[in-house]
Motif scaffolding. Sequence first.
Motif, PDB file in Angstrom:
ATOM      1  N   PHE A   1       9.493  -3.042  -4.535  1.00 37.12           N
ATOM      2  CA  PHE A   1       8.775  -3.228  -5.721  1.00 37.12           C
ATOM      3  C   PHE A   1       8.726  -2.412  -6.822  1.00 37.12           C
ATOM      4  O   PHE A   1      10.051  -1.860  -6.751  1.00 37.12           O
ATOM      5  N   ILE A   2       8.639  -2.950  -7.837  1.00 35.96           N
ATOM      6  CA  ILE A   2       9.473  -2.036  -9.304  1.00 35.96           C
ATOM      7  C   ILE A   2       6.991  -1.371 -10.339  1.00 35.96           C
ATOM      8  O   ILE A   2       6.517  -1.883  -9.163  1.00 35.96           O
ATOM      9  N   SER A   3       7.530  -0.917  -9.949  1.00 34.22           N
ATOM     10  CA  SER A   3       5.772   0.671  -9.875  1.00 34.22           C
ATOM     11  C   SER A   3       6.085   0.477 -12.067  1.00 34.22           C
ATOM     12  O   SER A   3       7.586  -0.105 -12.291  1.00 34.22           O
ATOM     13  N   GLU A   4       4.493   0.612 -12.667  1.00 34.24           N
ATOM     14  CA  GLU A   4       4.518   0.397 -13.742  1.00 34.24           C
ATOM     15  C   GLU A   4       5.036   1.974 -14.179  1.00 34.24           C
ATOM     16  O   GLU A   4       5.404   2.314 -15.317  1.00 34.24           O
TER      17      GLU A   4
ATOM     18  N   THR B   1      14.763   4.682  -3.509  1.00 38.95           N
ATOM     19  CA  THR B   1      14.028   5.108  -5.130  1.00 38.95           C
ATOM     20  C   THR B   1      15.462   4.358  -5.964  1.00 38.95           C
ATOM     21  O   THR B   1      16.099   5.471  -5.919  1.00 38.95           O
ATOM     22  N   GLU B   2      14.798   4.294  -7.327  1.00 39.21           N
ATOM     23  CA  GLU B   2      15.654   3.972  -8.356  1.00 39.21           C
ATOM     24  C   GLU B   2      14.826   3.790  -9.678  1.00 39.21           C
ATOM     25  O   GLU B   2      14.454   3.101  -9.849  1.00 39.21           O
ATOM     26  N   LYS B   3      14.695   4.378 -10.133  1.00 37.49           N
ATOM     27  CA  LYS B   3      14.093   5.139 -11.820  1.00 37.49           C
ATOM     28  C   LYS B   3      12.751   4.490 -11.694  1.00 37.49           C
ATOM     29  O   LYS B   3      11.741   4.880 -10.581  1.00 37.49           O
ATOM     30  N   ASN B   4      11.888   2.926 -11.112  1.00 34.34           N
ATOM     31  CA  ASN B   4      10.605   2.687 -11.286  1.00 34.34           C
ATOM     32  C   ASN B   4      11.430   1.264  -9.966  1.00 34.34           C
ATOM     33  O   ASN B   4       9.918   0.841  -9.358  1.00 34.34           O
ATOM     34  N   TYR B   5      11.800   1.215  -9.373  1.00 31.91           N
ATOM     35  CA  TYR B   5      11.838   0.381  -7.932  1.00 31.91           C
ATOM     36  C   TYR B   5      11.760   1.506  -6.941  1.00 31.91           C
ATOM     37  O   TYR B   5      11.960   2.526  -6.735  1.00 31.91           O
TER      38      TYR B   5
ATOM     39  N   ALA C   1       0.630  -1.207   0.093  1.00 26.32           N
ATOM     40  CA  ALA C   1       0.422  -0.176  -0.201  1.00 26.32           C
ATOM     41  C   ALA C   1       0.669   1.363   0.235  1.00 26.32           C
ATOM     42  O   ALA C   1       0.507   2.502  -0.962  1.00 26.32           O
ATOM     43  N   THR C   2       1.928   1.113   0.690  1.00 24.68           N
ATOM     44  CA  THR C   2       3.147   2.654   0.981  1.00 24.68           C
ATOM     45  C   THR C   2       3.311   2.640  -1.000  1.00 24.68           C
ATOM     46  O   THR C   2       3.723   3.885  -1.008  1.00 24.68           O
ATOM     47  N   ALA C   3       3.931   1.220  -1.524  1.00 29.94           N
ATOM     48  CA  ALA C   3       4.446   1.543  -2.337  1.00 29.94           C
ATOM     49  C   ALA C   3       3.733   2.175  -3.361  1.00 29.94           C
ATOM     50  O   ALA C   3       3.800   2.862  -4.878  1.00 29.94           O
ATOM     51  N   CYS C   4       2.540   1.598  -3.206  1.00 27.17           N
ATOM     52  CA  CYS C   4       1.406   1.966  -4.695  1.00 27.17           C
ATOM     53  C   CYS C   4       1.152   3.528  -4.752  1.00 27.17           C
ATOM     54  O   CYS C   4       0.166   4.045  -5.369  1.00 27.17           O
ATOM     55  N   SER C   5       1.592   3.873  -2.839  1.00 23.02           N
ATOM     56  CA  SER C   5       0.689   5.889  -2.822  1.00 23.02           C
ATOM     57  C   SER C   5       1.779   6.134  -3.527  1.00 23.02           C
ATOM     58  O   SER C   5       1.222   7.880  -3.401  1.00 23.02           O
ATOM     59  N   TYR C   6       2.613   5.937  -2.475  1.00 24.95           N
ATOM     60  CA  TYR C   6       3.852   6.701  -3.167  1.00 24.95           C
ATOM     61  C   TYR C   6       4.356   6.825  -5.041  1.00 24.95           C
ATOM     62  O   TYR C   6       4.615   7.905  -5.383  1.00 24.95           O
ATOM     63  N   GLY C   7       4.148   5.655  -6.006  1.00 29.73           N
ATOM     64  CA  GLY C   7       4.315   5.466  -7.472  1.00 29.73           C
ATOM     65  C   GLY C   7       2.743   5.913  -8.179  1.00 29.73           C
ATOM     66  O   GLY C   7       3.200   5.925  -9.103  1.00 29.73           O
TER      67      GLY C   7
END
Length: 361
Positions: free
Chosen positions: A346-349, A315-319, A276-282
């Motif tokens: 996690f990797i974000s879209e 964070t780095e690029k999509n990560y 959820a944290t990665a989702c709201s951040y990215g």
Amino acid sequence: RDHVQAMQERKALHTLLAKQQEDLPPRRMKDSYLEVILPLGSQPEIREKYLNVHNSVRFGRILEDLDSLGVLICYTHTKQEMQPRSPLSIVTALVDKINLCKKIIYPDCDIKFTGNVSWVGRTSMEVKMHMLQLHGGDYSPVLDATFVMVARDPENKRPAFVNPLVPESPEEEEIFKQGELNKLKRIDFSTASLLKMAPTAEERNIVHDIFLNTLDTRQEGERTVSFRSRKLPPNSVWMEDAKLKGLQICHPQERNIFNRIFGGFLMRKAFELGWATACSYGSSRPFIVSVDDIMFQRPVEVGSLLLLSAQVCYTEKNYIQVRVHSEVYDADTREHQTTNIFHFTFISENEVPRVVPKTYG
């Protein structure tokens, strides 16, 4: 069964414990090898429990299953022919690493878990597990996981000896050696905490570069640039603004046979908050890539309040790297105690903003 009564009965199992490791028969890797099918494809009625809103499998459920399987493999390794019940309490000490090679786990195809004990100390066992999923008639790999389990006496109070492991081939020798190296690496790592050791030169440079990047240089002249006035670089987020918190009441439903909270449940809850944290951040759907070093520092009692705090820490690029800190709060003593620290990658879209720390901590 009534847990108080069950724990009373377990006391009688003390007489079955080995006095020394040498008294136990050695085992081979194949003795503890298990294969388990999770029939998501052939039994649709169990699918609901594993389904997420994106129509793929909930990874938190997979963590629970890996934890259960790891314990089962260890009980298989230590099983004595003549004993109807094991005198050992086997608990998860840590998750060394879980690497995923598939982004999506399908909710309508059968899953196969395999695993065996890969290294043994005197009272601890390393378990390697693999997860595969059925596609077009073949099982293809999804993830590899390494767990470390420890054996304790029937009341889960003191360490207990486990059967030694004998590698049978050069390949097994390699796996065993790797287990030994993993153990040494963990010992080194635990002594390299920042609270005990200064950061390395490379680490100092990274931290200093980040710091220089956040100085407000618009003030007149070099002399008046102060430590206090900091500015956020473009396309960045302060670390303190990338947090989420959660609270869990530990109900009896989630307990293991020792009347403590099941480790898999803690992992699932921490993972879901991390996601959820990665989702709201990215601001887009994150996919889990890797789970790293989960230390189980202390057990969680039934009835505890479990406080979880998740923080984007790199964070780095999509990560996106998320750290989840879990602690129990005892309402009677008003004490907080750390139980676990989790790290999820996690990797974000989409590409995500950089996370920037404000304080040295």
